[in-house]
Write a protein that holds these residues in place. Structure first.
Motif, PDB file in Angstrom:
ATOM      1  N   SER A 103       0.822  -1.215   0.000  1.00  0.00           N
ATOM      2  CA  SER A 103       0.000   0.000   0.000  1.00  0.00           C
ATOM      3  C   SER A 103       0.856   1.265   0.000  1.00  0.00           C
ATOM      4  CB  SER A 103      -0.928  -0.002   1.216  1.00  0.00           C
ATOM      5  OG  SER A 103      -1.869  -1.047   1.116  1.00  0.00           O
ATOM      6  N   LEU A 106       1.687   1.906  -3.513  1.00  0.00           N
ATOM      7  CA  LEU A 106       0.570   2.485  -4.248  1.00  0.00           C
ATOM      8  C   LEU A 106       0.392   3.963  -3.912  1.00  0.00           C
ATOM      9  CD1 LEU A 106      -1.960  -0.465  -3.913  1.00  0.00           C
ATOM     10  CD2 LEU A 106      -0.791   0.264  -5.996  1.00  0.00           C
ATOM     11  N   ALA A 114      -4.489   5.909  -2.047  1.00  0.00           N
ATOM     12  CA  ALA A 114      -4.912   4.552  -2.395  1.00  0.00           C
ATOM     13  C   ALA A 114      -4.655   3.554  -1.280  1.00  0.00           C
ATOM     14  CB  ALA A 114      -4.192   4.095  -3.668  1.00  0.00           C
ATOM     15  N   THR A 118      -6.704  -0.437  -0.171  1.00  0.00           N
ATOM     16  CA  THR A 118      -5.870  -1.561  -0.599  1.00  0.00           C
ATOM     17  C   THR A 118      -5.279  -2.276   0.609  1.00  0.00           C
ATOM     18  OG1 THR A 118      -3.949  -0.083  -0.831  1.00  0.00           O
ATOM     19  CG2 THR A 118      -5.281  -0.483  -2.799  1.00  0.00           C
ATOM     20  N   LEU A 395      -6.422  -6.474  -6.490  1.00  0.00           N
ATOM     21  CA  LEU A 395      -5.183  -5.696  -6.411  1.00  0.00           C
ATOM     22  C   LEU A 395      -4.197  -5.904  -7.557  1.00  0.00           C
ATOM     23  CD1 LEU A 395      -4.320  -5.869  -2.589  1.00  0.00           C
ATOM     24  CD2 LEU A 395      -5.473  -4.062  -3.855  1.00  0.00           C
ATOM     25  N   VAL A 417      -9.975  -1.624  -7.625  1.00  0.00           N
ATOM     26  CA  VAL A 417     -10.005  -2.436  -6.403  1.00  0.00           C
ATOM     27  C   VAL A 417     -11.437  -2.743  -6.006  1.00  0.00           C
ATOM     28  CG1 VAL A 417      -9.462  -2.481  -3.942  1.00  0.00           C
ATOM     29  CG2 VAL A 417      -7.802  -1.553  -5.556  1.00  0.00           C
ATOM     30  N   SER A 446     -11.905  -5.774 -13.253  1.00  0.00           N
ATOM     31  CA  SER A 446     -10.917  -4.891 -12.639  1.00  0.00           C
ATOM     32  C   SER A 446     -10.071  -4.192 -13.701  1.00  0.00           C
ATOM     33  CB  SER A 446     -10.016  -5.701 -11.697  1.00  0.00           C
ATOM     34  OG  SER A 446      -9.024  -4.894 -11.103  1.00  0.00           O
TER      35      SER A 446
END
Length: 492
Positions: A103, A106, A114, A118, A395, A417, A446
């Protein structure tokens, strides 16, 4: 059985001793969570192989060999392929980021918005991975000591929680290295040749079994494709795997050490399938294919050797369990709790409070939760499938998209997500948890969402992308800016 018991007891005592030793080294957040980012190629390769080859790879891999023959190697083989792909194409960049969680990566890539959602998805995956690994203790201790399921889970889980809590990643690294050696000796050097000899050699195995047992794709093309989607791609994005990449001394260790570990996984996959095939010759009427490992170990191996091979199975389970546990605790603390609190509280001198203590408490809390859930849960396969479906369906696209596609945006990532995760959940409710459709269509949903929303929204700010490129190159722009603004000490 006294000799076998002695081998197991010595092994378990050694794990606790490693935990105590690791506690003396883990004095900072970096030491505790990623072993100070100091592992060289030998230790990195061994520990990486140890974490990806767990109970499912050992007991489950032999079970698939029993059911399908040599093509039963495909599940573990796709794990090895995933590790090879991660190591060759992505690990160097991941290691240079100098972060602690997926994370955080991200947030760096998309601009800091984000991480929380996540983190929740990644936490659910690592929690269920730890639970399923912990449940496997019941099978091993039942073979060893005819032990009650609940007692077995508490015993095995408590040992893993103890050494993980004491020394964090240093303890886990040291124990994983021992576990790697034990697995290599127990499974590859002892169980594999003894099983083949007991079954009469390959010629006798071919004579006794149908020809499809020796067909490379006998397990079915659709099954292999599903394994690739779940396990190969799962290896690319799992927090438990990335956290091991973060332990590498440099990007070269991450790339080449991981390549060695991935190659080892391919050999381990074939070994498990061969052992399972031999077990089919020796015990053709087992009610459950997953009993093949315990049966051949219990009946075909001599004293002492049996204890070492069972220790190898225990090592496989413990390495995955401890890796998933520290990953779960790291995500829970750094990606969820700290974000909900707003920020890490800092002392007047700018240094954080005792983060080792905080992470240690989270490992203990997550460990207790894992043991409790493992006792209550019965269907391991369904739980693991849910975990991997959510991980890959939710993810995979935003993570790989962030690494490979400049035009991806934070809105595209968050939408991907949510849509991917909800699609997987809805499709599992419709088609069944073990069906292939949830991961197929969930991943497609996704991907489409990520591309469409990213193209429909404003591109990521160029300053964020510039910082991202600097981090990928191994530089920390924020640290450099802080250094530039600090006053220069007066010359005495």
């Amino acid at each position: 059985m006294a000799v076998d018991y002695a081998v197991i007891v010595v092994y378990l005592a050694g794990m606790l001793a490693m935990g105590w030793w690791g506690m003396r080294r883990a004095k900072s957040k970096s030491e505790f969570l990623v072993a100070g980012r100091r592992l060289g190629p030998s230790m990195y390769s061994g520990t990486m192989a140890a974490i990806v080859l767990g109970g499912a790879s050992t007991i489950g891999g032999v079970g698939l060999g029993y059911k399908y023959g040599l093509s039963g190697a495909w599940m573990v083989f796709t794990i090895g392929l995933g590790l090879l792909a991660l190591s060759i194409f992505f690990s160097a960049r991941i290691a240079r980021l100098k972060v602690y969680t997926v994370s955080e990566m991200l947030d760096l890539r998309y601009g800091g918005r984000a991480g929380l959602i996540t983190g929740v998805v990644m936490w659910a995956y690592t929690l269920m991975l730890a639970v399923t690994s912990t449940i496997a203790y019941a099978t091993i201790f039942d073979v060893l000591f005819d032990m009650n399921r609940t007692v077995a889970i508490i015993l095995g889980g408590s040992i893993v929680v103890a050494y993980s809590t004491l020394g964090g990643m240093w303890s886990i690294t040291l124990t994983d290295m021992v576990q790697f050696v034990v697995k290599t000796i127990g499974v590859l050097l002892l169980l594999l040749p003894i099983a083949v000899v007991k079954a009469g050699g390959f010629a006798e195995m071919k004579a006794q079994l149908p020809t499809e047992y020796f067909a490379p794709f006998g397990i079915g093309g659709e099954t292999i494709f599903t394994y690739v989607l779940i396990y190969t791609f799962g290896m690319l994005i799992g927090q438990d795997i990335w956290q091991r990449v973060f332990t590498a001394r440099d990007d070269k260790v991450a790339r080449w050490g991981g390549t060695v570990a991935g190659t080892y996984c391919l050999a381990y996959a074939l070994a498990g399938a061969v052992v399972g095939t031999a077990a089919k010759v020796l015990y053709p009427d087992l009610a459950n294919a997953d009993d093949a490992f315990a049966t051949i170990v219990k009946d075909a191996l001599p004293l002492g050797v049996r204890g070492l091979v069972l220790a190898a199975a225990l090592a496989a389970v413990m390495s995955t369990s401890s890796g998933a546990l520290i990953a779960c605790a790291t995500v829970a603390n750094n990606d969820i709790w700290q974000r909900l609190r707003g920020a890490v509280t800092r002392r007047a001198d700018g240094e954080p409070h005792d983060e080792v203590k905080g992470n240690r408490l989270f490992i203990l809390a997550m460990g207790v939760a894992v043991i409790g859930i493992a006792i209550a849960l019965n269907n391991v396969v369904e739980a693991l499938t849910v975990a991997y479906n959510l991980l890959v369906g939710g993810l995979l696209v935003p993570i790989l998209g962030g690494l490979l596609w400049k035009r991806g945006t934070v809105y595209g990532a968050l939408s991907s997500v949510v849509v991917g995760g909800l699609a997987v959940i809805g499709l599992m409710a419709t088609f069944g948890i073990l069906a292939n459709e949830p991961i197929y269509y969930g991943l497609l949903a996704s991907l489409v969402t990520y591309v469409v929303v990213s193209l429909a929204t404003k591109p990521t700010d160029e300053a964020i992308l510039a910082d991202w490129r600097e981090r990928l190159a191994g530089r920390d722009p924020e640290a450099e800016r802080r250094t530039e603004t600090e006053p220069v000490p007066a010359t005495p």
